[in-house]
Design a protein around this motif. Structure first.
Motif, short mmCIF file in Angstrom:
data_model
loop_
_atom_site.label_atom_id
_atom_site.label_comp_id
_atom_site.label_asym_id
_atom_site.label_seq_id
_atom_site.Cartn_x
_atom_site.Cartn_y
_atom_site.Cartn_z
N THR A 146 56.35 74.35 22.79
CA THR A 146 56.83 75.32 21.81
C THR A 146 56.28 75.02 20.41
OG1 THR A 146 58.84 75.38 23.11
CG2 THR A 146 58.91 76.47 20.98
N VAL A 147 56.31 73.72 20.08
CA VAL A 147 55.82 73.32 18.76
C VAL A 147 54.33 73.62 18.62
CG1 VAL A 147 55.43 71.32 17.29
CG2 VAL A 147 57.61 71.61 18.42
N LEU A 148 53.59 73.43 19.72
CA LEU A 148 52.15 73.74 19.69
C LEU A 148 51.91 75.22 19.41
CD1 LEU A 148 50.37 71.92 22.67
CD2 LEU A 148 49.92 71.70 20.24
N VAL A 149 52.71 76.07 20.05
CA VAL A 149 52.55 77.51 19.84
C VAL A 149 52.82 77.85 18.38
CG1 VAL A 149 53.40 79.80 20.47
CG2 VAL A 149 53.19 78.04 22.22
N LEU A 150 53.90 77.26 17.83
CA LEU A 150 54.22 77.51 16.42
C LEU A 150 53.07 77.06 15.53
CD1 LEU A 150 56.07 78.20 14.05
CD2 LEU A 150 57.14 75.98 14.30
N GLN A 151 52.54 75.87 15.81
CA GLN A 151 51.44 75.36 14.98
C GLN A 151 50.23 76.27 15.07
OE1 GLN A 151 50.64 71.30 16.02
NE2 GLN A 151 52.47 70.54 15.03
N LEU A 210 42.45 79.26 17.22
CA LEU A 210 42.70 79.92 18.51
C LEU A 210 42.62 78.92 19.66
CD1 LEU A 210 41.01 83.41 18.21
CD2 LEU A 210 43.38 82.90 18.74
N MET A 211 41.80 77.89 19.47
CA MET A 211 41.72 76.82 20.48
C MET A 211 43.10 76.17 20.63
SD MET A 211 39.25 73.47 20.27
CE MET A 211 37.90 74.36 19.56
N LEU A 212 43.72 75.82 19.48
CA LEU A 212 45.05 75.21 19.53
C LEU A 212 46.08 76.20 20.05
CD1 LEU A 212 45.12 73.28 16.12
CD2 LEU A 212 44.66 72.37 18.38
N PHE A 213 45.99 77.45 19.58
CA PHE A 213 46.98 78.45 19.96
C PHE A 213 46.90 78.76 21.46
CE2 PHE A 213 48.20 83.04 20.20
CZ PHE A 213 49.54 82.85 19.97
N GLY A 214 45.69 78.97 21.96
CA GLY A 214 45.52 79.29 23.38
C GLY A 214 46.02 78.16 24.26
N THR A 215 45.70 76.93 23.86
CA THR A 215 46.15 75.78 24.63
C THR A 215 47.67 75.69 24.60
OG1 THR A 215 44.16 74.73 23.78
CG2 THR A 215 45.64 73.35 25.01
N VAL A 239 55.79 81.86 5.69
CA VAL A 239 56.95 82.68 6.05
C VAL A 239 56.55 83.72 7.10
CG1 VAL A 239 58.61 84.36 5.17
CG2 VAL A 239 58.10 82.30 3.85
N ALA A 240 55.41 84.37 6.89
CA ALA A 240 54.95 85.39 7.84
C ALA A 240 54.73 84.76 9.22
CB ALA A 240 53.65 86.02 7.34
N GLY A 241 54.14 83.56 9.23
CA GLY A 241 53.91 82.87 10.50
C GLY A 241 55.22 82.57 11.21
N MET A 242 56.25 82.16 10.42
CA MET A 242 57.54 81.84 11.05
C MET A 242 58.22 83.10 11.56
SD MET A 242 58.89 78.69 8.74
CE MET A 242 59.41 77.49 9.88
N LEU A 243 58.04 84.21 10.85
CA LEU A 243 58.60 85.47 11.32
C LEU A 243 57.94 85.89 12.64
CD1 LEU A 243 59.04 87.55 8.05
CD2 LEU A 243 60.81 86.59 9.52
N LEU A 244 56.60 85.76 12.68
CA LEU A 244 55.87 86.09 13.91
C LEU A 244 56.37 85.24 15.07
CD1 LEU A 244 52.03 86.49 13.29
CD2 LEU A 244 53.58 88.05 14.48
N PHE A 245 56.59 83.96 14.76
CA PHE A 245 57.06 83.05 15.80
C PHE A 245 58.48 83.44 16.25
CE2 PHE A 245 58.77 78.90 17.24
CZ PHE A 245 57.92 78.74 18.32
N SER A 246 59.30 83.93 15.31
CA SER A 246 60.64 84.41 15.68
C SER A 246 60.52 85.52 16.71
CB SER A 246 61.37 85.00 14.47
OG SER A 246 61.38 84.10 13.43
N LEU A 247 59.55 86.41 16.47
CA LEU A 247 59.31 87.52 17.37
C LEU A 247 58.97 87.00 18.77
CD1 LEU A 247 59.39 90.45 16.33
CD2 LEU A 247 56.90 90.47 16.55
#
Lengths: 380, 308
Positions: free
Chosen positions: A340-345, B103-108, A41-49
């Motif tokens: 976008t999905v990569l950033v969320l992951q 961070l590797m995945l996130f940075g990419t 949930v925290a991760g999804m909230l951060l992603f909302s931000l």
């Protein structure tokens, strides 16, 4: 504990103890659910931000994600299809993790498993279909198993760090696939997208009756259940858990740590290889560059989110499969990049790992901290 | 410049030129990682930092027209990634290797997310110095066209080698890396030292990324780094945490990476993809050859989790 106690006292103590152990059991189990869920949930909230910062509506995003991943029977089937290879890819991380190894190169095993299966399927053209499909599976498992088993062997016998070696081997595997698919195994008819020759239709793995999801889902769930039984209910699993806790202690106990590590990593790689075989036999119909689609990397996230518990992998893979499946809809409806999905992951992954620090810290989940005089705190 | 046929001599020449061109990102990432690892922490996320550095450098260079501002942006972005890694790893039970993977995945992912609009436009390049101007042969001229970042990297390697031995800061980093307890006894705070060391390491990795997008190959694509950041981590182990060793190893890796294109330039196209795998295979072979199950590696920082 030498003072005399009367019979009624003993019963009272036992009752109280029984009550407390049940509660303790619940508390400790609850921790394993609540913390990852809170982290999610925290991760999804951060992603909302993050989404709000780039000027889009988080509400619309999650709504789109829900519709694309879980909102209809069609999208649920889509999510299940995407989740199927993730089940096997996650096992490739979770099984070695039980031995304390961080193997992140499952992608290599997937790719080689797929190439091996395609080569077998083409070479045996004309043979009975059940035999060919079986041998394709065996080939996929063998290719992946050798690849990741080698990582385990290098770790134990040469002390080569498994995280780096597995990732290097993933790059080597992809180069090997490109070489084979562009050269010796290339179907001359594949012009724009080099591929191996297509499998005959009778060698394709079909869908589960009544669904648009291939049999790989069943295979993946079975693999997870079997892995769970292996870890929790057999002596090899028990030995692996000891070795994962402390290699030195395991060796002192007379456990054959080397074969254990090679066996577990080979099995893990075998599962990933099977994922590659299924990608070829059920989805692509031939081996090509699409095999390196990143399932191996999403599998790392799935395994960590499931805390390396094979049974927990099943729902988590479905969840991540749904997020993956909704990527296209998010891209079209909200005009966001496909990354976008990569950033969320990535965000989820960081938050999940960060949440490790909270285990055992909350009084609610930690019976050791219950009703203790302040003077005793911190003595354990 | 018209090509003169110099036959098979073209292969070693192209490899030399390629080694100089390809090695620069390795130099920066490995020097950064050497600083981080010397403080006792490992940052596998430098691969993501490299990619994000490449993207931010390119984006800023396109928007401002100055490659140097792009370089600065990459360094700052890398610094942020490094500081974040350093901060999050100070919490108990947070595993620095796993955070690195995340961070590797996130940075990419972040680089692909923000880099999408910059795949088309072209950015100004970082300048190069033509050391081959004395020669009439275009291949020699091409091989000896050396980018300034390569020279800065070489100087930095020598400086760090000196600084680790002879400066107070160098000694502090090494003490923290060898024993957190000893460092605490000396009144040092290991977490702060590691935070800063990881930050500097990230900044250098960002610069390595800027070189990729602003000089060689010189454009921003989603395939710009294929594991260079990660190979650099392995390279630091091979170089035994010695900055001069990092420089030499980076040249070696650059040469391996240039093998495929060099052979292709003289007409050898068979097994192109296998040659493409050469740097990974070289890294793996070196790791196998230099690791040992019976002893810890000579020169390894005592607190480093990856060599235990």
């Amino acid at each position: 504990m030498t003072e005399a106690v009367s019979g009624t006292d003993v019963r009272a103590i036992l009752d109280a103890r029984g009550y407390r152990t049940a509660l303790e059991w619940i508390a400790r189990r609850a921790e394993a659910f609540v913390i990852p869920l809170a982290a999610l949930v925290a991760g999804m909230l951060l992603f909302s931000l993050f989404i709000a910062m780039v000027g889009k509506s988080p509400v619309q995003l999650y709504e789109t994600m829900w519709r694309g991943g879980f909102g209809s029977w069609f999208s649920i089937q889509n999510s299940l299809s995407r989740g199927a290879p993730l089940l096997l890819a996650a096992l490739c991380v979770a099984l070695p993790a039980r031995l304390g190894l961080v193997v992140i190169g499952g992608e290599g095993a997937i790719v080689l498993g797929g190439v091996a299966a395609a080569a077998i399927g083409v070479a045996l053209n004309g043979a009975p279909s059940f035999l060919v499909i079986l041998l394709m599976g065996v080939g996929g498992v063998a290719a992946g198993g050798i690849w990741i088993g080698a990582v385990g062997a290098l770790r134990h016998y040469r002390a080569v760090n498994e995280t780096i070696s597995s990732l290097l081997m993933a790059y080597i595997a992809i180069a090997l696939m490109n070489h084979l698919v562009e050269g010796p195994l290339r179907d001359p008819a594949s012009l724009n997208k080099p591929s191996t020759q297509p499998l005959a239709d009778i060698y394709r793995v079909g869908n589960i009756p009544g669904m648009e999801v291939h049999w790989g889902l069943v295979v993946g769930i079975l693999a997870c259940v079997l892995s769970w039984l292996l870890i929790e209910k057999t002596r090899w699993g028990f030995a692996a858990r000891i070795a994962g806790g402390n290699v030195r202690a395991a060796q002192v106990q007379g456990l054959a740590v080397g074969p254990l590590i090679v066996g577990f990593t080979a099995l893990a790689g075998g599962f990933a290889g099977l994922a590659g075989m299924l990608e070829v036999a059920a989805v692509q119909g031939s081996a090509n560059g699409s095999l390196a689609a990143g399932y191996g990397y999403t599998g790392i996230l799935v395994a960590f989110l499931a805390r390396h518990n094979p049974l927990a992998i099943i729902p988590v893979a479905f969840l991540l499969g749904g997020i993956d499946a909704s990527g296209g809809l998010i891209q079209r409806r909200m005009d966001l990049p496909d990354a976008t999905v990569l950033v969320l992951q990535g965000m989820l992954f960081i938050v999940i790992l960060f949440s490790e620090t909270f285990y055992g810290r909350f009084k609610l989940f930690n019976p050791d901290l219950w009703q203790r005089p302040d003077s005793l705190k911190g003595t354990v | 410049m018209e090509a003169i046929d110099i036959g098979l001599w073209g292969v070693p020449l192209a490899m030399l030129g390629g080694a100089i061109r390809v090695s620069t990102p390795f130099i920066f990432v490995s020097l950064g990682e050497a600083i981080t690892e010397s403080s006792g922490r490992i940052n596998l996320g430098l691969e993501g930092t490299l990619v994000f550095g490449a993207m931010s450098a390119y984006a800023v260079a396109v928007m401002t027209g100055s490659p140097w501002l792009g370089l600065l942006a990459a360094a700052v972005a890398g610094l942020c990634f490094g500081l974040f890694h350093g901060w999050i790893c100070k919490f108990p039970k947070v595993n620095d290797i796993a955070i690195g993977i995340a961070l590797m995945l996130f940075g990419t992912g972040l680089a692909f997310f923000f880099g999408k609009p910059f795949i088309q436009p072209s950015a100004p390049d970082l300048p190069a110095i033509p050391f081959g101007a004395w020669s009439d042969i275009p291949q020699v001229q091409a091989a000896l066209n050396v980018n300034v970042l390569f020279l800065i990297g070489a100087a930095l390697a020598a400086f760090l080698w000196w600084a680790f031995r002879n400066t107070r800061i160098g000694l502090i980093v090494r003490v923290v890396g060898d024993s957190a307890d000893a460092a605490r006894a000396m009144g040092l705070d290991p977490n702060t030292v590691r935070l800063l060391a990881t930050g500097v390491g990230g900044a250098l990795a960002g610069i390595g990324g800027a070189y990729l997008s602003l000089y060689y190959p010189g454009s921003w694509t989603e395939r710009i780094s294929s594991g260079q950041g990660l190979m650099a981590v392995a390279l630091v182990i091979f170089a035994r945490w010695n900055p001069l060793g990092c420089f030499a190893a980076a040249l070696l890796f650059g040469g391996a990476g240039a093998l495929g294109p060099a052979l292709q330039s003289v007409g050898v196209t068979q097994g192109y993809y296998l040659f493409y795998a050469a740097p990974y295979i070289l890294t793996l072979v070196i790791m196998i050859a230099t690791s040992s199950p019976s002893r810890t590696l000579a020169g390894a920082p005592g607190e480093l989790s990856i060599t235990k």
